[in-house]
Write a protein that holds these residues in place. Structure first.
Motif, PDB file in Angstrom:
ATOM      1  N   SER A  57       0.825  -1.325  -0.056  1.00  0.00           N
ATOM      2  CA  SER A  57      -0.092   0.018  -0.164  1.00  0.00           C
ATOM      3  C   SER A  57       0.999   1.351   0.122  1.00  0.00           C
ATOM      4  O   SER A  57       2.257   1.193   0.262  1.00  0.00           O
ATOM      5  CB  SER A  57      -0.957   0.131   1.051  1.00  0.00           C
ATOM      6  OG  SER A  57      -0.106   0.360   2.473  1.00  0.00           O
ATOM      7  N   THR A  59       0.523   3.603   2.403  1.00  0.00           N
ATOM      8  CA  THR A  59       0.525   3.641   3.754  1.00  0.00           C
ATOM      9  C   THR A  59       1.851   2.943   4.064  1.00  0.00           C
ATOM     10  O   THR A  59       2.813   3.565   4.688  1.00  0.00           O
ATOM     11  CB  THR A  59      -0.608   3.262   4.309  1.00  0.00           C
ATOM     12  OG1 THR A  59      -1.813   3.955   3.919  1.00  0.00           O
ATOM     13  CG2 THR A  59      -0.412   3.359   5.858  1.00  0.00           C
ATOM     14  N   THR A  83      -4.622  16.487   4.557  1.00  0.00           N
ATOM     15  CA  THR A  83      -4.115  15.329   3.845  1.00  0.00           C
ATOM     16  C   THR A  83      -4.706  14.035   4.417  1.00  0.00           C
ATOM     17  O   THR A  83      -5.503  14.167   5.288  1.00  0.00           O
ATOM     18  CB  THR A  83      -2.680  15.140   3.537  1.00  0.00           C
ATOM     19  OG1 THR A  83      -2.088  14.248   2.724  1.00  0.00           O
ATOM     20  CG2 THR A  83      -1.876  14.870   5.001  1.00  0.00           C
ATOM     21  N   PHE A  84      -4.633  12.795   3.656  1.00  0.00           N
ATOM     22  CA  PHE A  84      -4.880  11.621   4.127  1.00  0.00           C
ATOM     23  C   PHE A  84      -4.302  11.356   5.425  1.00  0.00           C
ATOM     24  O   PHE A  84      -2.991  11.421   5.497  1.00  0.00           O
ATOM     25  CB  PHE A  84      -4.942  10.562   2.972  1.00  0.00           C
ATOM     26  CG  PHE A  84      -5.522   9.342   3.466  1.00  0.00           C
ATOM     27  CD1 PHE A  84      -6.894   9.325   3.200  1.00  0.00           C
ATOM     28  CD2 PHE A  84      -4.790   8.161   3.617  1.00  0.00           C
ATOM     29  CE1 PHE A  84      -7.704   8.210   3.532  1.00  0.00           C
ATOM     30  CE2 PHE A  84      -5.366   7.052   4.081  1.00  0.00           C
ATOM     31  CZ  PHE A  84      -7.015   6.908   3.786  1.00  0.00           C
ATOM     32  N   MET A 129       1.993  16.469  -0.211  1.00  0.00           N
ATOM     33  CA  MET A 129       1.370  15.639  -1.019  1.00  0.00           C
ATOM     34  C   MET A 129       0.797  16.619  -2.209  1.00  0.00           C
ATOM     35  O   MET A 129       0.357  17.822  -2.197  1.00  0.00           O
ATOM     36  CB  MET A 129      -0.036  15.334  -0.241  1.00  0.00           C
ATOM     37  CG  MET A 129      -0.889  14.453  -0.665  1.00  0.00           C
ATOM     38  SD  MET A 129      -2.337  14.826  -1.567  1.00  0.00           S
ATOM     39  CE  MET A 129      -3.319  15.350  -0.176  1.00  0.00           C
ATOM     40  N   ALA A 157       0.254   9.874  -4.166  1.00  0.00           N
ATOM     41  CA  ALA A 157      -1.113   8.982  -4.291  1.00  0.00           C
ATOM     42  C   ALA A 157      -2.101   9.313  -5.310  1.00  0.00           C
ATOM     43  O   ALA A 157      -2.642   8.646  -6.275  1.00  0.00           O
ATOM     44  CB  ALA A 157      -1.686   8.793  -2.965  1.00  0.00           C
ATOM     45  N   SER A 180      -0.186   5.168  -4.731  1.00  0.00           N
ATOM     46  CA  SER A 180      -1.192   4.288  -4.081  1.00  0.00           C
ATOM     47  C   SER A 180      -1.771   3.409  -5.372  1.00  0.00           C
ATOM     48  O   SER A 180      -2.302   4.409  -6.363  1.00  0.00           O
ATOM     49  CB  SER A 180      -2.141   5.074  -3.316  1.00  0.00           C
ATOM     50  OG  SER A 180      -3.080   4.111  -2.926  1.00  0.00           O
ATOM     51  N   GLU A 191      -5.860  -3.031  -3.529  1.00  0.00           N
ATOM     52  CA  GLU A 191      -4.783  -2.414  -2.530  1.00  0.00           C
ATOM     53  C   GLU A 191      -3.506  -2.696  -3.088  1.00  0.00           C
ATOM     54  O   GLU A 191      -3.083  -3.735  -3.343  1.00  0.00           O
ATOM     55  CB  GLU A 191      -5.056  -3.289  -1.086  1.00  0.00           C
ATOM     56  CG  GLU A 191      -6.347  -3.201  -0.364  1.00  0.00           C
ATOM     57  CD  GLU A 191      -6.547  -1.848   0.318  1.00  0.00           C
ATOM     58  OE1 GLU A 191      -5.784  -0.905   0.499  1.00  0.00           O
ATOM     59  OE2 GLU A 191      -7.739  -2.019   0.905  1.00  0.00           O
ATOM     60  N   GLY A 192      -2.736  -1.591  -2.952  1.00  0.00           N
ATOM     61  CA  GLY A 192      -1.425  -1.633  -3.597  1.00  0.00           C
ATOM     62  C   GLY A 192      -0.573  -0.383  -3.363  1.00  0.00           C
ATOM     63  O   GLY A 192      -1.281   0.732  -3.109  1.00  0.00           O
TER      64      GLY A 192
HETATM   65  C1  LIG Z   1      -5.182   6.890  -1.063  1.00  0.00           C
HETATM   66  C2  LIG Z   1      -4.074   7.837  -0.312  1.00  0.00           C
HETATM   67  C3  LIG Z   1      -3.292   7.211   0.738  1.00  0.00           C
HETATM   68  C4  LIG Z   1      -3.001   5.757   1.320  1.00  0.00           C
HETATM   69  O1  LIG Z   1      -2.970   4.950   0.305  1.00  0.00           O
HETATM   70  P1  LIG Z   1      -3.284   3.407   0.469  1.00  0.00           P
HETATM   71  O2  LIG Z   1      -2.662   2.651  -0.613  1.00  0.00           O
HETATM   72  O3  LIG Z   1      -4.615   2.794   0.677  1.00  0.00           O
HETATM   73  O4  LIG Z   1      -2.405   3.033   1.551  1.00  0.00           O
HETATM   74  C5  LIG Z   1      -2.109   7.994   1.060  1.00  0.00           C
HETATM   75  N1  LIG Z   1      -2.079   9.274   0.770  1.00  0.00           N
HETATM   76  C6  LIG Z   1      -2.890   9.610  -0.139  1.00  0.00           C
HETATM   77  C7  LIG Z   1      -2.940  11.366  -0.364  1.00  0.00           C
HETATM   78  C8  LIG Z   1      -4.018   9.208  -0.696  1.00  0.00           C
HETATM   79  O5  LIG Z   1      -4.916   9.722  -1.500  1.00  0.00           O
END
Ligand SMILES: *Cc1c(COP(=O)(O)O)cnc(C)c1O
Length: 381
Positions: A57, A59, A83-84, A129, A157, A180, A191-192
């Motif tokens: 992932s 993450t 951000t996420f 980001m 991502a 991501s 997922e990846g």
């Molecule tokens: C989707 C996303 C993540 C997490 O991605 P995963 O592959 O689900 O772990 C991290 N940062 C941002 C900005 C995202 O949009």
């Protein structure tokens, strides 16, 4: 009543089933087989990165980056509040402290001046980001980080294929870029993720950390005759089943992008005058060298506008949505993080943002329905 128009829907690409069958029949479905090699080569071609590793992932790619930096308690990592959560959890997983800073409201990306103000003797890294695949101001951030040896990590991502004002491909400019392949992203395998290592010297160690702290990578290449425990690590290697789907998706990357831009550009053109008349800002009001058409948003004049437009579209069977709740104001953000300066722009962006449905496969008729519904919206007051 029409069917509901979904906010996002993963695209099926031509070779997914045959690739999956090939993996299942081969008897090799653990990681780092033929599809991982092929998908990695495609990712390197799309990004121009010489050193990419697929991960389970984004993450986990961020966690890998934190392990590579030997981050620990007392260390600080600066990141945007908007951000996420993964960027923050990766920092916290090492016992280090995430430091939240405000964004530039014209892009939703980290504000370099706020980074400058947040730096202390403990700052080890900055996570940038690229929101919606719109390039963040990396040069602005480097002004504060380069002289101090602070690593810049690009959370890309959203931004696969994006290019910044200097003509550089997103994810390849900082020390690391992370991708991501979650099924809400432009290219997905359920997922990846991946990490792009822009500093060659870190590649061997990254490979070891990703493979449970062992030098199995060197062993598989025949560089050593047995493999052993070498370093810290975890299990960040994706299965060949995921890589098989990813390989098919990456092979269709340019078609996916053409489809996404078709919809993005239609929204941008059709909503320009309407948005201008109502004091609504559109993502298309500013131009960037090349974003990734990951999302299309409108910035309403106020918080009421956000909920009103989302419910108006909902009444027309269209799923539109807001986005991140600023991390500094979240329960875990308050518990684990430090907030530097005011976060007014993160709050304002978060409570005014509305994203429209955007995915390849959305038909012209569906795009027209979205537009009709948006154009029929009028503010309450
Ligand atoms: C989707 C996303 C993540 C997490 O991605 P995963 O592959 O689900 O772990 C991290 N940062 C941002 C900005 C995202 O949009």
């Amino acid at each position: 009543m029409h069917d509901e128009i979904l906010f996002s829907r993963p695209l099926r690409t031509p070779n997914e089933l045959s690739n999956l069958a090939a993996v299942l029949e081969s008897g090799h479905s653990h990681g780092d087989g033929a599809f991982t090699a092929r998908a990695t080569a495609r990712l390197q071609q799309i990004t121009g990165s010489a050193r990419a590793l697929l991960t389970t992932s984004c993450t986990h790619a961020l966690e890998l980056a934190m392990l590579l930096l030997d981050l620990g308690p007392g260390d600080e990592v600066i990141l945007p509040s908007f951000t996420f959560p993964s960027a923050a959890t990766a920092v916290v997983s090492r016992g280090a402290t995430p430091v939240f800073v405000d964004i530039d409201i014209s892009s939703g990306n980290i504000d370099p001046a706020a980074v400058g103000e947040a730096i202390t003797a403990r700052t080890r890294a900055v996570i940038v980001m690229h929101y919606g695949g719109v390039p963040a101001d990396l040069e602005g951030v480097f002004q504060f980080t380069a002289m101090r040896g602070i690593a810049v990590i690009e959370d890309n991502a959203h931004g696969l294929g994006g290019i910044d004002a200097q003509g550089r491909r997103l994810g390849t400019v900082g020390a690391f870029g992370v991708q991501s392949f979650h099924d809400t992203k432009n290219v997905q395998c359920g997922e990846g993720g991946a990490i792009l290592l822009n500093d060659d010297a870190l590649f061997t160690r990254a490979e070891i950390i990703r493979e449970k702290g062992t030098d199995r990578g060197r062993f598989l290449r025949g560089d050593v005759d047995k493999y052993t425990w070498q370093d810290v690590g975890s299990s960040y290697v994706p299965s060949e089943l995921n890589a098989a789907v990813l390989d098919s998706q990456l092979a269709s990357f340019y078609q996916i992008q053409v489809e996404r831009f078709r919809i993005w550009n239609t929204y941008a053109d059709a909503l320009r005058d309407w948005a201008g008349d109502l004091g609504i800002r559109s993502m298309a009001d500013k131009t960037w060298l090349l974003h990734s058409a990951h999302l299309f948003y409108l910035l309403m004049p106020d918080r009421a506008g956000q909920s009103d437009l989302i419910s108006h579209l909902g009444a027309h069977g269209i799923r539109a949505t807001f986005h991140y709740v600023p991390l500094h104001s979240s329960p875990a953000g308050r518990r684990f993080g430090r907030t530097s300066g005011r976060q007014d722009r993160s709050h304002s962006f978060s409570e005014r943002l509305v994203r429209l449905p955007l995915w390849p496969g959305l038909t012209d008729a569906q795009v027209s329905r979205v537009l009709e519904a948006v154009l029929s919206y009028r503010p309450r007051r």
